[in-house]
Scaffold this active site. Structure first.
Site, PDB file in Angstrom:
ATOM      1  N   GLY A  21       0.757  -1.105  -0.034  1.00  0.00           N
ATOM      2  CA  GLY A  21       0.019  -0.037   0.103  1.00  0.00           C
ATOM      3  C   GLY A  21       0.885   1.046  -0.011  1.00  0.00           C
ATOM      4  O   GLY A  21       1.965   1.236  -0.041  1.00  0.00           O
TER       5      GLY A  21
ATOM      6  N   GLU B 192      -0.219 -10.727   2.774  1.00  0.00           N
ATOM      7  CA  GLU B 192      -0.469  -9.919   4.038  1.00  0.00           C
ATOM      8  C   GLU B 192      -0.853 -10.632   5.332  1.00  0.00           C
ATOM      9  O   GLU B 192      -0.076 -10.638   6.199  1.00  0.00           O
ATOM     10  CB  GLU B 192      -1.117  -8.492   4.027  1.00  0.00           C
ATOM     11  CG  GLU B 192      -0.602  -7.518   3.005  1.00  0.00           C
ATOM     12  CD  GLU B 192      -1.747  -6.506   2.941  1.00  0.00           C
ATOM     13  OE1 GLU B 192      -2.983  -6.714   2.838  1.00  0.00           O
ATOM     14  OE2 GLU B 192      -1.402  -5.526   2.140  1.00  0.00           O
TER      15      GLU B 192
HETATM   16  O1  DER Z   1      -4.452  -3.733   0.511  1.00  0.00           O
HETATM   17  C1  DER Z   1      -3.922  -3.483   1.720  1.00  0.00           C
HETATM   18  O2  DER Z   1      -4.357  -4.553   2.670  1.00  0.00           O
HETATM   19  C2  DER Z   1      -3.247  -2.322   2.324  1.00  0.00           C
HETATM   20  O3  DER Z   1      -2.378  -2.718   3.364  1.00  0.00           O
HETATM   21  C3  DER Z   1      -4.148  -1.095   2.633  1.00  0.00           C
HETATM   22  O4  DER Z   1      -5.050  -1.845   3.429  1.00  0.00           O
HETATM   23  C4  DER Z   1      -3.628  -0.030   3.220  1.00  0.00           C
HETATM   24  O5  DER Z   1      -3.096   0.637   2.080  1.00  0.00           O
HETATM   25  P1  DER Z   1      -2.830   2.309   2.254  1.00  0.00           P
HETATM   26  O6  DER Z   1      -1.642   2.314   3.203  1.00  0.00           O
HETATM   27  O7  DER Z   1      -2.483   2.736   0.846  1.00  0.00           O
HETATM   28  O8  DER Z   1      -4.073   2.896   2.837  1.00  0.00           O
END
Ligand code: DER
Length: 235
Positions: A31, A108
């Site tokens: 992310g 993840e």
């Molecule tokens: O897709 C995911 O799980 C990412 O971790 C998301 O949840 C967080 O993305 P961001 O840091 O761009 O908001």
């Protein structure tokens, strides 16, 4: 921007507190917040220790590790991880998370589970009390391509009539994950989101579901950067 500054604040605070000198295996999430985690690891010289290895949670995460010239490892080489740091789409009062906004939640969750410590870093928009209050896209569900229509039908039946197959923006057709699967986004009513663990178990049992973007009883702490430059910690 204020949002980017708050992501950076959360990430730096988490790295300073949780990437301990004796830790050798670090899980790196996916992310737009996690790049600030890597930025801090590099700037604090935490990558100079050549037997410290970094495990990615996606193609994007791997590219981040490689471009920062960190030592790249694989979760089958390093099945036990000291700490995994990752973002989230929303976090409730007891650290349950919606994850998968970036369609990376299968790997993840593997790395979050494999870690002794799982830490979430996010900007203030993700700090919530009931999942689904801010993040309206729905619970991300990774599904086998072959089964997507059946899973979609069953997700409608278990409480999300508005569930949809996630379509790509700069590619014709659906989003395809790093694992070759599709993603269904399933909004559920508030009363179901107040018990995310029960919801997780019900969705996970649907045949064809690969992984659900609800991380329950996993995070040890969550760091949120605020607009005023302060940091909120939940644990
Ligand atoms: O897709 C995911 O799980 C990412 O971790 C998301 O949840 C967080 O993305 P961001 O840091 O761009 O908001």
């Amino acid at each position: 921007t204020v949002i980017e500054a708050s992501k950076r604040l959360a990430a730096w605070t988490a790295v300073d507190r949780h990437v301990l000198p004796e830790y050798k295996v670090i899980g790196i999430g996916s992310g737009s917040t996690v790049p600030y985690v890597v930025e801090r690891i590099v700037s604090q010289g935490l990558a100079r220790n050549k037997d410290r290895v970094f495990i990615p949670t996606s193609f994007q995460s791997k590219e981040l590790i490689v471009s920062a010239q960190l030592l790249l490892g694989d979760v089958d080489q390093y099945p036990v991880i000291d700490v995994t740091i990752d973002g989230a789409d929303e976090v409730d009062e007891t650290l349950n998370c919606i994850k998968g906004g970036g369609a990376c939640h299968l790997r993840e969750k593997v790395l979050a589970e494999a870690a002794d410590t799982f830490i979430v870093v996010a900007d203030y928009r993700k700090n919530s009390d009931v999942l689904g209050k801010n993040f309206k896209q729905g619970v991300p569900i990774e599904v086998a391509q072959f089964a997507y229509a059946k899973v979609l039908q069953n997700v409608h039946l278990v409480g999300s009539p508005g569930a949809t197959l996630r379509m790509a923006k700069s590619k014709a057709g659906p989003v395809v994950t790093d694992n070759g699967n599709f993603v269904i986004d399933a909004p559920f009513p508030e009363e179901m989101m107040r018990d995310p663990y029960t919801l997780l178990t019900r969705i996970k049992m649907l045949t064809g579901v690969v992984e659900v973007g609800l991380f329950c009883h996993m995070a040890k702490a969550a760091y949120f950067g605020n607009q005023d430059g302060s940091v909120t910690v939940k644990w």
